[in-house]
Design a protein around this motif. Structure first.
Motif, PDB file in Angstrom:
ATOM      1  N   ILE A  39      32.681 -12.910  13.549  1.00  0.00           N
ATOM      2  CA  ILE A  39      31.250 -12.797  13.219  1.00  0.00           C
ATOM      3  C   ILE A  39      31.033 -11.668  12.227  1.00  0.00           C
ATOM      4  N   SER A  40      31.751 -10.561  12.416  1.00  0.00           N
ATOM      5  CA  SER A  40      31.602  -9.408  11.525  1.00  0.00           C
ATOM      6  C   SER A  40      31.944  -9.768  10.087  1.00  0.00           C
ATOM      7  N   VAL A  41      32.995 -10.566   9.921  1.00  0.00           N
ATOM      8  CA  VAL A  41      33.403 -10.976   8.570  1.00  0.00           C
ATOM      9  C   VAL A  41      32.348 -11.888   7.940  1.00  0.00           C
ATOM     10  N   SER A  42      31.873 -12.883   8.698  1.00  0.00           N
ATOM     11  CA  SER A  42      30.895 -13.827   8.133  1.00  0.00           C
ATOM     12  C   SER A  42      29.575 -13.143   7.814  1.00  0.00           C
ATOM     13  N   VAL A  43      29.105 -12.263   8.706  1.00  0.00           N
ATOM     14  CA  VAL A  43      27.856 -11.538   8.435  1.00  0.00           C
ATOM     15  C   VAL A  43      28.055 -10.568   7.280  1.00  0.00           C
ATOM     16  N   GLY A  44      29.233  -9.958   7.197  1.00  0.00           N
ATOM     17  CA  GLY A  44      29.499  -9.040   6.091  1.00  0.00           C
ATOM     18  C   GLY A  44      29.378  -9.710   4.735  1.00  0.00           C
ATOM     19  N   LEU A  45      29.820 -10.957   4.642  1.00  0.00           N
ATOM     20  CA  LEU A  45      29.678 -11.696   3.383  1.00  0.00           C
ATOM     21  C   LEU A  45      28.207 -11.893   3.030  1.00  0.00           C
ATOM     22  N   LEU A  46      27.386 -12.188   4.039  1.00  0.00           N
ATOM     23  CA  LEU A  46      25.943 -12.345   3.794  1.00  0.00           C
ATOM     24  C   LEU A  46      25.318 -11.020   3.370  1.00  0.00           C
ATOM     25  N   VAL A  47      25.791  -9.922   3.949  1.00  0.00           N
ATOM     26  CA  VAL A  47      25.272  -8.601   3.578  1.00  0.00           C
ATOM     27  C   VAL A  47      25.538  -8.316   2.109  1.00  0.00           C
ATOM     28  N   ILE A  48      26.737  -8.674   1.634  1.00  0.00           N
ATOM     29  CA  ILE A  48      27.058  -8.464   0.215  1.00  0.00           C
ATOM     30  C   ILE A  48      26.083  -9.227  -0.676  1.00  0.00           C
ATOM     31  N   VAL A  49      25.819 -10.477  -0.322  1.00  0.00           N
ATOM     32  CA  VAL A  49      24.896 -11.302  -1.114  1.00  0.00           C
ATOM     33  C   VAL A  49      23.501 -10.702  -1.096  1.00  0.00           C
ATOM     34  N   LEU A  50      23.022 -10.295   0.076  1.00  0.00           N
ATOM     35  CA  LEU A  50      21.660  -9.764   0.195  1.00  0.00           C
ATOM     36  C   LEU A  50      21.501  -8.458  -0.578  1.00  0.00           C
ATOM     37  N   ILE A  51      22.493  -7.590  -0.494  1.00  0.00           N
ATOM     38  CA  ILE A  51      22.406  -6.322  -1.224  1.00  0.00           C
ATOM     39  C   ILE A  51      22.456  -6.573  -2.726  1.00  0.00           C
ATOM     40  N   ALA A  52      23.252  -7.549  -3.142  1.00  0.00           N
ATOM     41  CA  ALA A  52      23.299  -7.886  -4.572  1.00  0.00           C
ATOM     42  C   ALA A  52      21.956  -8.420  -5.054  1.00  0.00           C
ATOM     43  N   LEU A  53      21.232  -9.109  -4.165  1.00  0.00           N
ATOM     44  CA  LEU A  53      19.929  -9.678  -4.522  1.00  0.00           C
ATOM     45  C   LEU A  53      18.772  -8.733  -4.243  1.00  0.00           C
ATOM     46  N   THR A  54      19.051  -7.515  -3.794  1.00  0.00           N
ATOM     47  CA  THR A  54      17.987  -6.577  -3.409  1.00  0.00           C
ATOM     48  C   THR A  54      16.962  -6.332  -4.514  1.00  0.00           C
ATOM     49  N   PRO A  55      17.366  -6.072  -5.774  1.00  0.00           N
ATOM     50  CA  PRO A  55      16.347  -5.868  -6.817  1.00  0.00           C
ATOM     51  C   PRO A  55      15.414  -7.063  -6.953  1.00  0.00           C
ATOM     52  N   PHE A  56      15.960  -8.261  -6.899  1.00  0.00           N
ATOM     53  CA  PHE A  56      15.140  -9.471  -7.002  1.00  0.00           C
ATOM     54  C   PHE A  56      14.225  -9.623  -5.789  1.00  0.00           C
ATOM     55  N   LEU A  57      14.761  -9.407  -4.592  1.00  0.00           N
ATOM     56  CA  LEU A  57      13.958  -9.570  -3.378  1.00  0.00           C
ATOM     57  C   LEU A  57      12.854  -8.527  -3.297  1.00  0.00           C
ATOM     58  N   ASN A  58      13.152  -7.277  -3.658  1.00  0.00           N
ATOM     59  CA  ASN A  58      12.130  -6.225  -3.614  1.00  0.00           C
ATOM     60  C   ASN A  58      11.021  -6.478  -4.612  1.00  0.00           C
ATOM     61  N   GLN A  59      11.346  -7.142  -5.712  1.00  0.00           N
ATOM     62  CA  GLN A  59      10.347  -7.413  -6.749  1.00  0.00           C
ATOM     63  C   GLN A  59       9.390  -8.512  -6.323  1.00  0.00           C
ATOM     64  N   ARG A  60       9.868  -9.504  -5.569  1.00  0.00           N
ATOM     65  CA  ARG A  60       9.065 -10.687  -5.299  1.00  0.00           C
ATOM     66  C   ARG A  60       8.555 -10.790  -3.862  1.00  0.00           C
ATOM     67  N   TYR A  61       9.240 -10.144  -2.919  1.00  0.00           N
ATOM     68  CA  TYR A  61       8.887 -10.348  -1.509  1.00  0.00           C
ATOM     69  C   TYR A  61       8.613  -9.015  -0.825  1.00  0.00           C
ATOM     70  N   ALA A  62       7.707  -9.060   0.156  1.00  0.00           N
ATOM     71  CA  ALA A  62       7.388  -7.876   0.939  1.00  0.00           C
ATOM     72  C   ALA A  62       8.621  -7.413   1.714  1.00  0.00           C
ATOM     73  N   ALA A  63       8.740  -6.089   1.897  1.00  0.00           N
ATOM     74  CA  ALA A  63       9.933  -5.534   2.538  1.00  0.00           C
ATOM     75  C   ALA A  63      10.047  -5.963   3.992  1.00  0.00           C
ATOM     76  N   LYS A  64       8.931  -6.349   4.619  1.00  0.00           N
ATOM     77  CA  LYS A  64       9.007  -6.730   6.034  1.00  0.00           C
ATOM     78  C   LYS A  64       9.921  -7.940   6.238  1.00  0.00           C
ATOM     79  N   TRP A  65      10.033  -8.793   5.213  1.00  0.00           N
ATOM     80  CA  TRP A  65      10.887  -9.972   5.362  1.00  0.00           C
ATOM     81  C   TRP A  65      12.356  -9.584   5.351  1.00  0.00           C
ATOM     82  N   LYS A  66      12.717  -8.590   4.537  1.00  0.00           N
ATOM     83  CA  LYS A  66      14.098  -8.109   4.582  1.00  0.00           C
ATOM     84  C   LYS A  66      14.380  -7.428   5.908  1.00  0.00           C
ATOM     85  N   CYS A  67      13.395  -6.721   6.453  1.00  0.00           N
ATOM     86  CA  CYS A  67      13.574  -6.102   7.770  1.00  0.00           C
ATOM     87  C   CYS A  67      13.856  -7.168   8.830  1.00  0.00           C
ATOM     88  N   LEU A  68      13.109  -8.262   8.779  1.00  0.00           N
ATOM     89  CA  LEU A  68      13.343  -9.345   9.741  1.00  0.00           C
ATOM     90  C   LEU A  68      14.733  -9.956   9.568  1.00  0.00           C
TER      91      LEU A  68
END
Length: 646
Positions: free
Chosen positions: A11-40
């Motif tokens: 599970i740690s490996v699979s979630v870690g891959l998703l974390v890499i993708v999400l952090i890479a998309l952070t500038p895009f997500l912060n620009q378009r979506y409220a931070a509460k959704w990333k918190c969720l």
């Protein structure tokens, strides 16, 4: 325990891959979506990290249960069942693909009888010690710091602070009891404690504005239970301390908690208020900021994080609903588990076949799987042209929750649109407003003989700015205006709507859905469309332009004191005195009220009321209004009466 660790590792490996993708998309997500959704998203991933259950285990358990025999079976059948169960053990080891050396017992160094211990057992032991040490360090640090605060802190009895806290508790609907403590060694304000929360304030002098922002920030943390969320993050990090990506996830999640809290504090606030809030954060940055405990809402951040928060607070772009991103992450998390499960099952099958080759046993229950998937048939319509129904259901997403409303078909001149039942009423030709709030309006404009380019240019001249989604937007006072252009053959139609700036999560979610139901030349015979009074009379565009020109010329004569020039704008039957403006101040900020697209422009009993808004430099803190009662005389509009207000 080894099986649990292997599941957590996977599970740690699979979630870690998703974390890499999400952090890479952070500038895009912060620009378009409220931070509460990333918190969720971080909360969901943290919960997933703490559940040692793989999706692939479901099929394995069902297969194992299906092979279980009642205790009344014959001895030969019991022997076969035991053999099948024994065959399952190496299959599960192959699933995780651990080297065989890790499962072999380590040879004893002495002649004494020692229990068999493998390298895997040692790895599991080290993992358990590391997890316990991680948790204990944080819990002991938290307990010591809280004990120190309770012992050396001073209870706040300042009436201004306490009344401010009480007011914010009522505003945020907080029922929990919270103590306020002043502590000299505190580096920044924070909420401390799980069962009995404490609001901790450093011994500093705060202005009223700073105090309001600080208290509201911490109260929002308390309202949302952010200390419990941080405890969840710390626990997930403790269990997966061996994975650096999970450490990175926790760090990013803590930042997003602060961004989300900032957004809630400044929700609906003007740019000036948001700027003042950033100045409060900056003043905290200039004070000593040393991190003490992760299990608090410490008002903390380095320069890079604070710069990121400032940018997010002052951002003017409207943030979108992030429920789709959250659902994508949930599906991706489940998908990763499913892929791993499928890969495991394939390896198990191949291994089972290798083990049974040459033995003459072709009935190994774990060496074979049935393909239970069936093709999904997709139904298509017959290709007939759709006929609009008189009613439909509209679906809106507000604050992440789905809401449905029945809508009726409103028919206009060459178009139709669905409006929620019993909520909208006609306010003029091609203009509707809501009964609940007259500032919420929707209107249709037909750009006859115009191209998309010329219509787009006309909107730009009106102050509309094109957004990324090709919609046009502008703000006037406390109202937000949106416009969308649609081209049908040689016609261009404009769908316009407006709502108050503080209604973003309400009307801001509903109106775009309504606007998307716009259709041209729909069949509306016999439908129950929104009624419109054909006997009512409204101002046409040429009437508005004529009145605008007349008021401009009248105003010049009125403020110049030219009574003779005023008389030509009055009706022939005017009998009152001709008043002019008496003031030595400078007149500015002229605005004619009653002629905009959002005004009803309904002619009542042959008359229409408009007004001229202006300011006098002798009274700069208020607006004055010159109100006109207009009536048609022949082919032109005249002033029947006028008077000054304000």
């Amino acid at each position: 325990m080894a099986d649990i660790w292997l599941s957590l590792f996977e599970i740690s490996v699979s979630v870690g891959l998703l974390v890499i993708v999400l952090i890479a998309l952070t500038p895009f997500l912060n620009q378009r979506y409220a931070a509460k959704w990333k918190c969720l998203i971080w909360i969901f991933l943290s919960v997933r990290l703490l559940v040692p259950f793989r999706v692939g285990n479901v099929q394995f358990i069902m297969d194992a249960l299906s092979q279980t025999k009642p205790q009344t079976v014959h001895e030969s059948e019991e022997t076969y069942a035991d053999a099948a169960a024994d065959a399952a053990v190496p299959a599960r080891r192959i699933v995780v693909e651990i080297p065989a050396q890790m499962t072999d017992p380590i040879a004893a160094q002495s002649g004494q009888d020692n229990p068999d211990i493998s390298i895997l057992d040692i790895a599991v032991f080290i993992w358990m010690i590391g997890s316990l040490a991680f948790l204990l360090v944080h819990l002991i640090s938290y307990s010591c710091y809280k004990r120190q605060v309770i012992r050396n802190g001073k209870r706040i009895e300042d009436a201004h602070i306490l009344s401010q806290m009480l007011e914010l508790k009522r505003e945020l609907k907080i029922r929990r009891t919270i103590r306020a403590i002043e502590y000299d060694e505190a580096e920044s304000p924070m909420i401390l404690g799980f069962l009995k929360p404490v609001l901790l304030l450093p011994a500093e002098q705060y202005s009223s504005e700073e105090l309001f922002f600080i208290l509201k920030h911490e109260m929002v943390h308390l309202k949302r239970g952010d200390v419990y969320v941080k405890l969840l993050f710390v626990t997930a990090n403790a269990v997966h301390w061996f994975n650096p990506l999970i450490w990175l996830m926790q760090k990013e999640a803590v930042v997003d908690i602060e961004l989300s809290c900032d957004e809630r504090v400044t929700q609906g606030a003007s740019y000036a208020v948001r700027k003042a809030y950033t100045e409060t954060l900056l003043s905290m940055l200039h004070k000593r900021c040393v991190r003490r405990t992760a299990l608090s809402t410490q008002f903390y951040g380095g320069k890079k994080i604070m710069k990121k928060r400032f940018k997010n607070i002052l951002m003017k772009n409207r943030k979108k609903n992030g429920i789709c991103i959250l659902l994508c992450v949930v599906i991706a998390t489940i998908g990763c588990g499913t892929l791993v499960g499928c890969s495991v099952a394939k390896k198990d099958t191949e291994t089972g076949k290798l083990q049974t080759e040459g033995t003459g046993n072709a009935s190994d229950p774990f060496g074979k799987e049935e393909d239970l998937t069936e093709p999904i048939s997709v139904l298509h319509d017959s290709g007939e042209s759709p006929v609009l129904d008189d009613t439909t259901m509209l679906t809106f997403f507000k604050e992440g929750e789905e809401e449905q409303k029945e809508a009726v078909l409103a028919a206009g001149d060459g178009y139709s649109i669905y409006l929620p039942r019993n909520e909208w009423e006609p306010s003029g030709p091609d203009l509707w407003r809501t009964a609940a709030n007259e500032q919420v309006r929707l209107w249709i404009t037909h750009f006859i003989g115009e191209s998309m380019e010329s219509a787009d240019q006309a909107l730009e001249e009106m102050g509309y700015v094109t957004e990324e989604n090709a919609h046009k937007r502008k703000e006037e006072g406390d109202l937000i205006f949106y416009a969308g252009l649609k081209e049908f053959e040689d016609d261009v139609w404009g769908i316009f709507y407006c709502y108050p700036t503080d209604a973003q999560e309400g009307w801001g979610r509903e109106l775009p859905v309504i606007a998307e139901t716009f259709a041209v030349s729909a069949k509306t015979d016999g439908v129950n469309s929104v009624p419109f009074d054909p006997s009512a009379e409204y101002l046409a565009d040429q009437d508005c332009q004529e009145i605008q020109d007349m008021v401009d010329q009248f105003a010049k004569a009125y403020f110049d004191g030219n009574a003779d020039a005023i008389r030509k704008f009055l009706v022939n039957t005017y009998e009152g005195e001709i008043d002019t403006y008496q003031s030595t101040g400078k007149i500015s900020d002229f605005t004619v009220k009653g002629l905009s697209d959002t005004d009803e422009k309904k002619i009542e009993h042959g008359t229409y009321t408009a007004s001229l808004e202006f300011k006098d430099s002798n009274q700069e803190d208020m607006f004055h209004y010159l109100t006109f009662l207009l009536s048609r005389q022949g082919d032109s509009w005249k002033i029947q009466s006028y008077g000054l207000e304000g």
